[in-house]
Design a protein around this motif. Structure first.
Motif, PDB file in Angstrom:
ATOM      1  N   THR A   1       0.868  -1.177   0.000  1.00 52.60           N
ATOM      2  CA  THR A   1       0.000   0.000   0.000  1.00 52.60           C
ATOM      3  C   THR A   1       0.904   1.226   0.000  1.00 52.60           C
ATOM      4  O   THR A   1       1.577   1.500   1.001  1.00 52.60           O
ATOM      5  N   PRO A   2       1.004   1.966  -1.110  1.00 53.00           N
ATOM      6  CA  PRO A   2       1.868   3.150  -1.126  1.00 53.00           C
ATOM      7  C   PRO A   2       1.272   4.272  -0.280  1.00 53.00           C
ATOM      8  O   PRO A   2       0.074   4.547  -0.357  1.00 53.00           O
ATOM      9  N   LEU A   3       2.114   4.902   0.515  1.00 57.49           N
ATOM     10  CA  LEU A   3       1.665   5.976   1.399  1.00 57.49           C
ATOM     11  C   LEU A   3       2.212   7.337   0.986  1.00 57.49           C
ATOM     12  O   LEU A   3       1.793   8.358   1.519  1.00 57.49           O
ATOM     13  N   GLY A   4       3.148   7.345   0.051  1.00 55.49           N
ATOM     14  CA  GLY A   4       3.645   8.615  -0.457  1.00 55.49           C
ATOM     15  C   GLY A   4       5.135   8.618  -0.717  1.00 55.49           C
ATOM     16  O   GLY A   4       5.908   8.049   0.052  1.00 55.49           O
ATOM     17  N   VAL A   5       5.541   9.246  -1.819  1.00 57.24           N
ATOM     18  CA  VAL A   5       6.958   9.504  -2.094  1.00 57.24           C
ATOM     19  C   VAL A   5       7.385  10.666  -1.218  1.00 57.24           C
ATOM     20  O   VAL A   5       6.614  11.613  -1.005  1.00 57.24           O
ATOM     21  N   VAL A   6       8.611  10.599  -0.683  1.00 57.26           N
ATOM     22  CA  VAL A   6       9.043  11.631   0.266  1.00 57.26           C
ATOM     23  C   VAL A   6      10.286  12.405  -0.169  1.00 57.26           C
ATOM     24  O   VAL A   6      10.498  13.531   0.292  1.00 57.26           O
ATOM     25  N   ALA A   7      11.136  11.840  -1.026  1.00 56.20           N
ATOM     26  CA  ALA A   7      12.382  12.536  -1.365  1.00 56.20           C
ATOM     27  C   ALA A   7      13.002  11.980  -2.630  1.00 56.20           C
ATOM     28  O   ALA A   7      12.704  10.851  -3.050  1.00 56.20           O
TER      29      ALA A   7
ATOM     30  N   LEU B   1      -1.890   7.874   7.780  1.00 55.85           N
ATOM     31  CA  LEU B   1      -0.440   7.872   7.568  1.00 55.85           C
ATOM     32  C   LEU B   1      -0.048   8.726   6.366  1.00 55.85           C
ATOM     33  O   LEU B   1       0.951   9.459   6.421  1.00 55.85           O
ATOM     34  N   SER B   2      -0.818   8.652   5.291  1.00 56.77           N
ATOM     35  CA  SER B   2      -0.516   9.457   4.104  1.00 56.77           C
ATOM     36  C   SER B   2      -0.589  10.941   4.433  1.00 56.77           C
ATOM     37  O   SER B   2       0.253  11.732   3.978  1.00 56.77           O
ATOM     38  N   LYS B   3      -1.585  11.321   5.214  1.00 60.40           N
ATOM     39  CA  LYS B   3      -1.729  12.719   5.624  1.00 60.40           C
ATOM     40  C   LYS B   3      -0.542  13.145   6.479  1.00 60.40           C
ATOM     41  O   LYS B   3       0.043  14.221   6.279  1.00 60.40           O
ATOM     42  N   ASN B   4      -0.174  12.307   7.441  1.00 57.67           N
ATOM     43  CA  ASN B   4       0.965  12.616   8.310  1.00 57.67           C
ATOM     44  C   ASN B   4       2.248  12.779   7.505  1.00 57.67           C
ATOM     45  O   ASN B   4       3.027  13.717   7.713  1.00 57.67           O
ATOM     46  N   ILE B   5       2.477  11.852   6.575  1.00 59.84           N
ATOM     47  CA  ILE B   5       3.705  11.869   5.775  1.00 59.84           C
ATOM     48  C   ILE B   5       3.756  13.114   4.893  1.00 59.84           C
ATOM     49  O   ILE B   5       4.791  13.772   4.769  1.00 59.84           O
ATOM     50  N   ALA B   6       2.626  13.468   4.266  1.00 59.59           N
ATOM     51  CA  ALA B   6       2.578  14.658   3.414  1.00 59.59           C
ATOM     52  C   ALA B   6       2.878  15.921   4.213  1.00 59.59           C
ATOM     53  O   ALA B   6       3.579  16.834   3.742  1.00 59.59           O
ATOM     54  N   GLU B   7       2.372  15.991   5.436  1.00 61.32           N
ATOM     55  CA  GLU B   7       2.621  17.163   6.285  1.00 61.32           C
ATOM     56  C   GLU B   7       4.094  17.262   6.671  1.00 61.32           C
ATOM     57  O   GLU B   7       4.666  18.357   6.724  1.00 61.32           O
ATOM     58  N   ILE B   8       4.714  16.121   6.923  1.00 63.45           N
ATOM     59  CA  ILE B   8       6.142  16.114   7.264  1.00 63.45           C
ATOM     60  C   ILE B   8       6.977  16.590   6.084  1.00 63.45           C
ATOM     61  O   ILE B   8       7.868  17.434   6.234  1.00 63.45           O
TER      62      ILE B   8
ATOM     63  N   THR C   1      16.136  16.402  -2.229  1.00 69.13           N
ATOM     64  CA  THR C   1      14.967  17.254  -2.424  1.00 69.13           C
ATOM     65  C   THR C   1      13.720  16.580  -1.868  1.00 69.13           C
ATOM     66  O   THR C   1      13.375  15.475  -2.304  1.00 69.13           O
ATOM     67  N   PRO C   2      13.037  17.197  -0.889  1.00 66.60           N
ATOM     68  CA  PRO C   2      11.758  16.635  -0.445  1.00 66.60           C
ATOM     69  C   PRO C   2      10.764  16.633  -1.604  1.00 66.60           C
ATOM     70  O   PRO C   2      10.629  17.626  -2.319  1.00 66.60           O
ATOM     71  N   VAL C   3      10.104  15.520  -1.814  1.00 66.52           N
ATOM     72  CA  VAL C   3       9.138  15.374  -2.909  1.00 66.52           C
ATOM     73  C   VAL C   3       7.885  14.719  -2.356  1.00 66.52           C
ATOM     74  O   VAL C   3       7.969  13.683  -1.694  1.00 66.52           O
ATOM     75  N   SER C   4       6.740  15.291  -2.624  1.00 68.34           N
ATOM     76  CA  SER C   4       5.489  14.716  -2.125  1.00 68.34           C
ATOM     77  C   SER C   4       4.640  14.213  -3.291  1.00 68.34           C
ATOM     78  O   SER C   4       4.164  14.997  -4.111  1.00 68.34           O
ATOM     79  N   ILE C   5       4.506  12.899  -3.371  1.00 64.01           N
ATOM     80  CA  ILE C   5       3.591  12.278  -4.347  1.00 64.01           C
ATOM     81  C   ILE C   5       2.655  11.386  -3.544  1.00 64.01           C
ATOM     82  O   ILE C   5       3.049  10.310  -3.079  1.00 64.01           O
TER      83      ILE C   5
ATOM     84  N   PRO D   1      -1.830  10.009  -7.164  1.00 65.02           N
ATOM     85  CA  PRO D   1      -0.895  10.184  -8.282  1.00 65.02           C
ATOM     86  C   PRO D   1       0.208   9.134  -8.310  1.00 65.02           C
ATOM     87  O   PRO D   1       0.809   8.905  -9.363  1.00 65.02           O
ATOM     88  N   TYR D   2       0.463   8.479  -7.177  1.00 64.19           N
ATOM     89  CA  TYR D   2       1.537   7.486  -7.146  1.00 64.19           C
ATOM     90  C   TYR D   2       1.271   6.332  -8.112  1.00 64.19           C
ATOM     91  O   TYR D   2       2.206   5.763  -8.669  1.00 64.19           O
ATOM     92  N   ALA D   3       0.023   5.970  -8.321  1.00 62.54           N
ATOM     93  CA  ALA D   3      -0.295   4.831  -9.188  1.00 62.54           C
ATOM     94  C   ALA D   3       0.331   5.018 -10.568  1.00 62.54           C
ATOM     95  O   ALA D   3       0.987   4.111 -11.094  1.00 62.54           O
TER      96      ALA D   3
END
Length: 339
Positions: free
Chosen positions: A132-138, A284-291, A307-311, A315-317
């Motif tokens: 389950t992808p929760l978000g790209v971070v960097a 978790l996705s919300k928390n990660i995006a905020e970080i 570089t911090p990156v938020s996906i 959109p990750y799909a």
């Protein structure tokens, strides 16, 4: 039978019925509350963030500030577990097979989630369906570095030497299937040369051997080698990004060095096992995006060339499919293959 007794008997029966009904409803409420408790109470215990490489490497460098901030957001302890081996496949597989409860997460990389599927003939997990992808971070470019005592002053020097001595110049990476490994293979193809690839169990031991001149060149995300570049122990010949790195503005890109349109970038994202409950995934996705959007996280990473990156998951799909296709093609063209 008196008048009063005729009416009292049905009344008692009604009272008993309603007492039983109330008891049944109460039991249902308790049962439903118990079933909902795991999601509603999340998190109520320690969370494990699995890093698929040893401590001190580029993935670990991204994971630690994220774990710190996620712990503060969730008000629960988040610990790092470093589990290296097989280009991150061992750790990724262990997370894929963990309970989908939000207490075991993976710091996935372009290697574990995009490269390994094409590189390994028998990968024990499917990056497209087992998480389950929760978000790209960097994201960060790969640096091409040599020892400061090396005779190679430029990328052109390295290529010229490699053409004179095919397969004799050793290049180290954090392991098979890592961004450094495949970037090295892609560059070899672009330059028409052949290196002798030496995979390590993580960046740190490879850097140690580069500092000790046991290997001649290394391809690795910039954050793990930057301190040694800044100290003068390593020399960086080029970086793989589309633009120059803000922390190394004097260093040309590979494209600027004569290999037009060459670009490769490492990235990191957070995953849970497949079928994570929607409520926990959303939290978790919300928390990660905020970080990722926070100034503190940005400042800690950008100073390292990351570089911090938020996906987010939606959109990750598309992003995930594109990366699998892009790196799969790169693996095929490089000829790299691992049994």
């Amino acid at each position: 039978m008196t008048l009063s007794s005729r009416f009292s008997t049905p009344l008692i029966k009604q009272q008993r019925f309603f007492l039983h009904l109330i008891a049944g409803i109460s039991a249902l409420v308790v049962a439903s509350t118990a079933l909902a408790a795991p999601a509603d109470a999340y998190p109520d215990r320690l969370i494990k963030l699995v890093v698929p490489f040893p401590a001190g490497g580029p993935t670990d460098i991204v994971a630690r500030p994220l774990a710190h901030d996620l712990s503060a957001q969730l008000k629960q302890t988040v610990v790092i577990e470093n589990k290296g081996g097989a280009g991150g496949a061992i750790a990724a597989d262990s997370v894929a097979k963990s309970p989908a409860d939000g207490y075991t997460l993976l710091v996935g990389t372009v290697g574990t989630q995009a490269i390994n599927a094409a590189l390994y003939k028998k990968l024990p997990y499917d990056p497209a369906v087992d998480f389950t992808p929760l978000g790209v971070v960097a994201a960060a470019p790969v640096a091409i570095v040599v020892n400061a005592k090396s005779p190679y002053q430029t990328l052109a020097d390295l290529v010229a030497a490699a053409k004179k001595k095919p397969a004799s110049i050793s290049f180290g990476s954090a392991g098979n299937g890592t961004p450094g490994h495949l970037t090295g293979e892609m560059f070899s193809t672009a330059a028409g040369i052949k290196f002798a690839h030496i995979p390590y169990r993580g960046s740190a031991p490879a850097v140690t051997d580069l500092l000790g001149q046991q290997i001649e060149v290394m391809f690795d995300p910039v954050q793990s080698v930057l301190p040694h570049i800044q100290s003068g122990k390593l020399r960086v010949l080029a970086i793989s990004g589309a633009q120059r790195s803000p922390v190394l503005p004097q260093v040309p890109t590979v494209a600027e060095s004569g290999y037009k349109q060459f670009e490769a970038e490492a990235w990191w994202a957070i995953y849970a096992p497949a079928n994570l409950p929607a409520a926990i995934a959303s939290q978790l996705s919300k928390n990660i995006a905020e970080i990722v959007a926070s100034a503190s996280f940005r400042d800690r990473l950008t100073s390292l060339g990351v570089t911090p990156v938020s996906i987010p998951p939606g959109p990750y799909a598309k992003f995930g499919r594109n990366e699998l296709e892009k790196w799969g093609k790169a693996v095929h063209e490089s000829g790299a293959q691992i049994d």
